[in-house]
Scaffold this motif. Sequence first.
Motif, PDB file in Angstrom:
ATOM      1  N   GLN A  41       0.827  -1.196   0.000  1.00  0.00           N
ATOM      2  CA  GLN A  41       0.000   0.000   0.000  1.00  0.00           C
ATOM      3  C   GLN A  41       0.865   1.250   0.000  1.00  0.00           C
ATOM      4  O   GLN A  41       0.555   2.248  -0.664  1.00  0.00           O
ATOM      5  CB  GLN A  41      -0.928  -0.008   1.214  1.00  0.00           C
ATOM      6  CG  GLN A  41      -1.938   1.121   1.246  1.00  0.00           C
ATOM      7  CD  GLN A  41      -3.076   0.912   0.269  1.00  0.00           C
ATOM      8  OE1 GLN A  41      -2.878   0.563  -0.888  1.00  0.00           O
ATOM      9  NE2 GLN A  41      -4.288   1.117   0.723  1.00  0.00           N
ATOM     10  N   LEU A  86      -4.669  -4.142   2.993  1.00  0.00           N
ATOM     11  CA  LEU A  86      -4.463  -3.212   1.884  1.00  0.00           C
ATOM     12  C   LEU A  86      -5.259  -1.928   2.057  1.00  0.00           C
ATOM     13  O   LEU A  86      -5.006  -0.933   1.389  1.00  0.00           O
ATOM     14  CB  LEU A  86      -4.873  -3.869   0.558  1.00  0.00           C
ATOM     15  CG  LEU A  86      -3.885  -4.855  -0.058  1.00  0.00           C
ATOM     16  CD1 LEU A  86      -4.555  -5.623  -1.175  1.00  0.00           C
ATOM     17  CD2 LEU A  86      -2.662  -4.126  -0.575  1.00  0.00           C
ATOM     18  N   SER A  94      -8.865  -0.974  -1.576  1.00  0.00           N
ATOM     19  CA  SER A  94      -8.126  -2.013  -2.276  1.00  0.00           C
ATOM     20  C   SER A  94      -8.691  -3.384  -1.979  1.00  0.00           C
ATOM     21  O   SER A  94      -8.819  -4.230  -2.858  1.00  0.00           O
ATOM     22  CB  SER A  94      -6.645  -1.955  -1.877  1.00  0.00           C
ATOM     23  OG  SER A  94      -6.104  -0.697  -2.168  1.00  0.00           O
TER      24      SER A  94
END
Length: 248
Positions: free
Chosen positions: A177, A205, A209
Amino acid sequence: MLVTRPEPDAARTAVRLAGLGFEPVVLPLSRTVALKTDIPSAPADAVAVTSANALRYASRDLIGKLSPLTCYAVGTRTAEAARQAGFAHVEQGPGDAAALAERIAATFSGRLAYLCGRVRFAGFEERLAASGVRVDALEVYDTVTIGHDENSIRNMLGARPVEAVLLYSAVAAQAMQGLLQRESLRPLFGNMQFFALSKRVAAALGSESAAMVNVAEQPAEPELLKLLARRMGHAAGGASSHRPFSLP
């Protein structure tokens, strides 16, 4: 295909990916390091292991003290590692830490020595504690993030953008990330899919995401690679209908 897990496992994954027709690039985003762990004074009745890394990093003295006990191993690979380490009586679990906790809770009462990492799934211990099992967590290794400078990443990946990223831990997912936020790396990560070993890894994430990540049905590499082959149109065939991740 970007492989983010630590070595030496990353190299083995790369070989498997090449066998499926993919082009793997190994970029470990974390590494495991040994921790000094005191041998517990309270006697244990059994041992639990949810990662082969715990057996890799546990000291010989600690293994020697615990090896006469029954060892509950999370899955096939960890069970094999337990036998190689010297455990004579190994109970192989279904491959999932939560499911292993359920199995132990249903059949075991007493004190359990848990060989584990500093970063781990809390639900395993919580489920056992709720059933009355006394758990001594013996932290024998830690997982730490590896910092990569942007030039080394670009040199490693070359000009071709990444099509998919394999994530095996929450630590690696969080590090990934961070890479996605670097402006100069956007052309390399602009249109790709994530493949996570578990929902917990996917969640690391971030909410946006994680909503677009592919998650293995079971937290085991064979399941993850089957999913990768199916979604990316290799080996298992078929095109993916999954919407790829795009940077904002």
